[in-house]
Design a protein around this motif. Structure first.
Motif, short mmCIF file in Angstrom:
data_model
loop_
_atom_site.label_atom_id
_atom_site.label_comp_id
_atom_site.label_asym_id
_atom_site.label_seq_id
_atom_site.Cartn_x
_atom_site.Cartn_y
_atom_site.Cartn_z
N GLY A 251 46.90 24.88 61.07
CA GLY A 251 45.69 24.36 60.43
C GLY A 251 45.89 24.05 58.96
O GLY A 251 46.71 24.68 58.28
N ILE A 252 45.15 23.08 58.46
CA ILE A 252 45.23 22.73 57.03
C ILE A 252 44.39 23.72 56.21
O ILE A 252 43.73 24.60 56.77
CB ILE A 252 44.74 21.28 56.79
CG1 ILE A 252 43.25 21.17 57.11
CG2 ILE A 252 45.56 20.29 57.58
CD1 ILE A 252 42.55 20.06 56.38
N HIS A 253 44.36 23.54 54.90
CA HIS A 253 43.62 24.44 54.02
C HIS A 253 42.28 23.79 53.66
O HIS A 253 42.15 23.15 52.61
CB HIS A 253 44.43 24.71 52.74
CG HIS A 253 45.84 25.13 53.01
ND1 HIS A 253 46.16 26.39 53.45
CD2 HIS A 253 47.01 24.46 52.93
CE1 HIS A 253 47.47 26.49 53.61
NE2 HIS A 253 48.01 25.32 53.31
N MET A 254 41.30 23.99 54.54
CA MET A 254 40.00 23.36 54.34
C MET A 254 39.38 23.74 52.99
O MET A 254 38.82 22.90 52.29
CB MET A 254 39.02 23.78 55.45
CG MET A 254 39.45 23.39 56.84
SD MET A 254 38.95 21.72 57.21
CE MET A 254 39.44 21.62 58.93
N SER A 255 39.49 25.03 52.66
CA SER A 255 38.76 25.51 51.47
C SER A 255 39.29 24.86 50.19
O SER A 255 38.55 24.64 49.24
CB SER A 255 38.85 27.03 51.36
OG SER A 255 40.18 27.42 51.08
N ARG A 256 40.59 24.56 50.17
CA ARG A 256 41.16 23.94 48.95
C ARG A 256 40.53 22.56 48.74
O ARG A 256 40.18 22.19 47.62
CB ARG A 256 42.67 23.80 49.09
CG ARG A 256 43.36 25.14 49.22
CD ARG A 256 44.86 25.00 49.32
NE ARG A 256 45.46 26.27 49.74
CZ ARG A 256 46.74 26.44 49.99
NH1 ARG A 256 47.60 25.42 49.85
NH2 ARG A 256 47.20 27.61 50.38
N ASP B 210 45.12 35.48 58.84
CA ASP B 210 45.13 34.04 58.54
C ASP B 210 45.91 33.35 59.66
O ASP B 210 47.13 33.21 59.59
CB ASP B 210 45.79 33.81 57.17
CG ASP B 210 45.72 32.35 56.74
OD1 ASP B 210 45.21 31.52 57.53
OD2 ASP B 210 46.19 32.03 55.63
N MET C 267 44.39 35.65 46.68
CA MET C 267 44.43 35.63 48.14
C MET C 267 44.28 37.06 48.67
O MET C 267 44.92 37.97 48.16
CB MET C 267 45.76 35.03 48.61
CG MET C 267 45.74 34.79 50.08
SD MET C 267 47.08 33.80 50.75
CE MET C 267 48.47 34.09 49.73
#
Ligand SMILES: Nc1nc2c(ncn2[C@@H]2O[C@H](COP(=O)(O)OP(=O)(O)OP(=O)(O)O)[C@@H](O)[C@H]2O)c(=O)[nH]1
Length: 322
Positions: free
Chosen positions: A60-65, A7, A1
């Motif tokens: 917000g959620i973790h789109m990239s995951r 963020d 990270m």
């Protein structure tokens, strides 16, 4: 990270704090190898991947995951229902900080399948079947639906009866009174005038959604498509020569059907193999510019099936002798 990068999902709170039912990505282009006999090669899918967001204070959620998990799935050599269940479990697990307990993945793609011509040996072509898989993990409960769409030709039975009446009337006018007529005379008249009125027919669509078990070895899309085509009998063709077109005309004539007939046939055929089958058919009428539609919700317990009714669907295509 990388801690140097801001963020906002982690540092800000939403101005309106409310849970959300589904959050994620839609229409991701991605190739998949399905464990699907008869469909070699990858399919180009459009994927929707989403989780719920119960935590009202999380921005917000973790789109990239989620994206990376989907990408990993695309590297599998043969995707089965259990792969989708695993993906959904990973999506939920990766969003514990969002209090996520549900996830879903929707894959839209076309199955491209080689189909032989009706009569001409070694003549074949490619046919595309729109398909959709929707898998959901809702608070630990996994469910999976598969939907396929099949195109076929339908000829209106009422229009056929009306046309036959006109043909019969034309015949009487040509051969008035009770004068004896030879077979040759009748044959000659039919060759020229049997189509003095023709029934309307049209390209039609059957969309069928079935429920699959998580432990199924594959999605069973091709057997489902084959079953629908077999029961409708007049699926649209790929490559045709005149012999194939004539065979198709025969099959249409033997299988006159209203939109209701098509829906009932499919519902009846899927009664045994599937616990639930939602059927939706659409005839893109050539009689008018609106469509005729029929739906069956899969509940066939109250239906009665009359098996003694003569079934002309499987009459063999006659050999051409002239
Ligand atoms: N949640 C969310 N993210 C979005 C949206 N639009 C774009 N993104 C971006 O998607 C990118 C990936 O999101 P994250 O998974 O949170 O990325 P990350 O913080 O580097 O990854 P993690 O450390 O695993 O959380 C971020 O740069 C977001 O800004 C949106 O509408 N919502």
């Amino acid at each position: 990270m990388n801690r140097d990068l801001p963020d906002v999902a982690a540092t800000e709170t939403p101005s309106i704090q409310a849970p959300l039912q589904w959050v994620g990505m839609s229409r991701i282009d991605i190739p998949f190898h399905l464990a699907e006999p008869g469909c070699p090669g990858p399919v180009h899918a459009m994927a929707d991947v989403q989780v719920n967001l119960p935590a009202a204070t999380i921005k917000g959620i973790h789109m990239s995951r989620i994206y990376r998990m989907l990408d990993d799935l695309s590297r599998q050599t043969a995707i089965t229902p259990s792969h989708l269940e695993t993906l959904l479990g990973q999506m939920v697990e990766s969003h514990r900080d969002c209090e996520t307990d549900s996830a879903r993945v929707i894959l839209n793609f076309n199955l491209l399948v080689r189909r032989p011509a009706l009569k001409t040996p070694e003549l074949a072509g490619w046919k595309s079947y729109p398909a959709r898989l929707e898998a959901t993990l809702a608070r630990g409960h996994f469910s999976l639906e598969a939907r396929v769409q099949v195109e076929y030709s339908s000829t209106c039975p009422c229009s056929a009866a009306l046309s036959r009446q006109l043909v019969a009337r034309g015949f009487r006018e040509h051969f008035p009174g009770d004068k004896a007529v030879t077979t040759d005379e009748v044959t000659a008249w039919l060759k020229q005038h049997a189509t003095l009125a023709t029934p309307h027919s049209q390209r039609s669509e059957a969309q069928v959604t079935v429920t699959l078990a998580s432990n199924a070895p594959d999605f069973g899309l091709m057997p489902l498509i084959d079953q629908i085509e077999e029961v409708l009998t007049t699926p649209v063709q790929t490559a045709v020569k005149r012999a194939d077109e004539q065979a198709f005309a025969w099959l249409n004539g033997q299988n006159l059907m209203y939109v209701e007939d098509a829906a009932r046939r499919i519902q009846h055929a899927l009664l045994k193999p599937y616990a639930t089958a939602l059927v939706h058919v659409r005839h893109l009428e050539s009689l008018h510019s609106h469509d005729a539609v029929a739906s069956a919700n899969g509940n066939v317990s109250s239906a009665r099936f009359y098996t003694e009714e003569p079934d002309s669907r499987h009459n063999p295509i006659p050999q051409n002798s002239d």
